[in-house]
Design an enzyme around this catalytic site. Sequence first.
Site, PDB file in Angstrom:
ATOM      1  N   ASP D  17       1.251  -1.620  -0.197  1.00 23.23           N
ATOM      2  CA  ASP D  17       0.165   0.109  -0.373  1.00 23.23           C
ATOM      3  C   ASP D  17       1.218   1.349  -0.114  1.00 23.23           C
ATOM      4  OD1 ASP D  17       0.879   0.500   2.415  1.00 23.23           O
ATOM      5  OD2 ASP D  17      -0.515  -0.263   3.613  1.00 23.23           O
ATOM      6  N   PRO D  60     -15.334 -23.946   4.366  1.00 29.59           N
ATOM      7  CA  PRO D  60     -15.416 -22.413   4.594  1.00 29.59           C
ATOM      8  C   PRO D  60     -15.158 -22.083   6.209  1.00 29.59           C
ATOM      9  CG  PRO D  60     -17.538 -23.047   4.421  1.00 29.59           C
ATOM     10  CD  PRO D  60     -16.286 -24.872   4.207  1.00 29.59           C
ATOM     11  N   LYS D  90     -17.443 -30.715  14.942  1.00 33.21           N
ATOM     12  CA  LYS D  90     -17.529 -30.121  13.089  1.00 33.21           C
ATOM     13  C   LYS D  90     -16.747 -29.351  13.067  1.00 33.21           C
ATOM     14  CE  LYS D  90     -22.977 -31.099  13.028  1.00 33.21           C
ATOM     15  NZ  LYS D  90     -24.378 -31.128  12.874  1.00 33.21           N
TER      16      LYS D  90
END
Lengths: 142, 142, 142, 142
Positions: D17, D60, D90
Amino acid sequence: MSKTIVYKQKVEFGDCDPARIVWFPNYFRWIDAASRNFFVQCGVPPWHETEKTLGVLGTPIVDTHARFINTASYGDVLDIHVTITEWRTKSFVTQYQIRRGGDLIMECDEVRIFAAHRAAVGDPQPGIRAVPIPPSIRSLCE
Amino acid sequence: MSKTIVYKQKVEFGDCDPARIVWFPNYFRWIDAASRNFFVQCGVPPWHETEKTLGVLGTPIVDTHARFINTASYGDVLDIHVTITEWRTKSFVTQYQIRRGGDLIMECDEVRIFAAHRAAVGDPQPGIRAVPIPPSIRSLCE
Amino acid sequence: MSKTIVYKQKVEFGDCDPARIVWFPNYFRWIDAASRNFFVQCGVPPWHETEKTLGVLGTPIVDTHARFINTASYGDVLDIHVTITEWRTKSFVTQYQIRRGGDLIMECDEVRIFAAHRAAVGDPQPGIRAVPIPPSIRSLCE
Amino acid sequence: MSKTIVYKQKVEFGDCDPARIVWFPNYFRWIDAASRNFFVQCGVPPWHETEKTLGVLGTPIVDTHARFINTASYGDVLDIHVTITEWRTKSFVTQYQIRRGGDLIMECDEVRIFAAHRAAVGDPQPGIRAVPIPPSIRSLCE
């Protein structure tokens, strides 16, 4: 006279590079968004609808030619002027002019096709093929 | 015969769009990296050094023309072949060919300048100006 | 009650991945823009001005913790709600809530510092150092 | 002892940047690529195959916590060290350490799930749901 739709884009800090100007690939990100916005503003249904009604999945790019005229930096607000300048049999030309107030920052001519799923073998692009310009879409965009 | 330098780029999941192919602005990100890599591989010192020795800050883009021939997707490894095909007085043309094995994916001709800080008023691009091609850089890249 | 400033962000096709949802690094791009927008809307002068008056160059990130609650996709318009929830001696905590209408999409707590050029040796981050929160900036943002 | 897989990433000019350091959202782009690379290197089949055999579509992200310790800039080569540090019913926790030689640049703990198409109503994330960790995948990654 062709329709012109303007898409506004604010330049953020993270869009700029160590030279403190917009890193040029970001102009193409904004042009892609401005292209879709053009169809939406002209009243063309979303591609997931035209896929069902016309078989049209979207408008992939095949050619682009851009000239970088002035630099832009963060804090700038850019107006991307979008017009379809030419309709060919199976492709169309879009012109983009990116302006900051009266200054022209970048200018781009782009060729896209209307794509459908490939039915036959031997097509140039894997998975998709160009279809003739759908008249219902063209009439909304002219 | 001009020098050709190859830059390797792996396509990642996040480089692809909902059509599951490379989103085209990403090709320009990779081309910019391949352009810098070309000079590094040819032995040109980093721009922060050439700024002191030659006044050259970098090579901003002024024009690019790209043709998208085949699609690519994640998992693909791309070879970006880079050659400087033309030296003009104050600018140069770089040709990029992006290949996946034997397939040509994208081809691009790009004009860049060698930039220095702007000394005089009335220059077209704010802050920087094009300088004549430094012979010491040209000889390393031919 | 702390000030909350809302930053609007439209999700574009190219912000989404092959799973057709926003690719998560893009949320951080938008959060960075929303962070700067917060200071601008609160009336804090641009960093190139505070550099001269207060020695403050900007607000680099030191820590971020994000929870991804719902997915978003192209066409969505997101509201990024920004609040500074805690002022420490040399850092501050910003909370971001990204919402689509009534749905919470993503939530993030972030620690940033006010940075100045490093004067002394032995500072943790090369080139910059954290300075005490400038009272004039804090009073504008509370 | 858990497996650690290292993913190499070169920092390019366009990743930085105007402060001349890596713009932090780019670290998350690289972490996402390093996460996929981890499974590939461990011998887990591509998700389009596990979708057929195990119903697993991908992994995800649900939570990430990152600490930015040192800055990096263009020309740097980063090593992203990836380990799965915890297996829950999970979900699983991945730890990333981004290093430049001996320097720790960034550290990140991330929670992901194994996702399948949603079968039942009332699931938290639209379209997908978390499934129990497939033992065949876990045994390849430990």
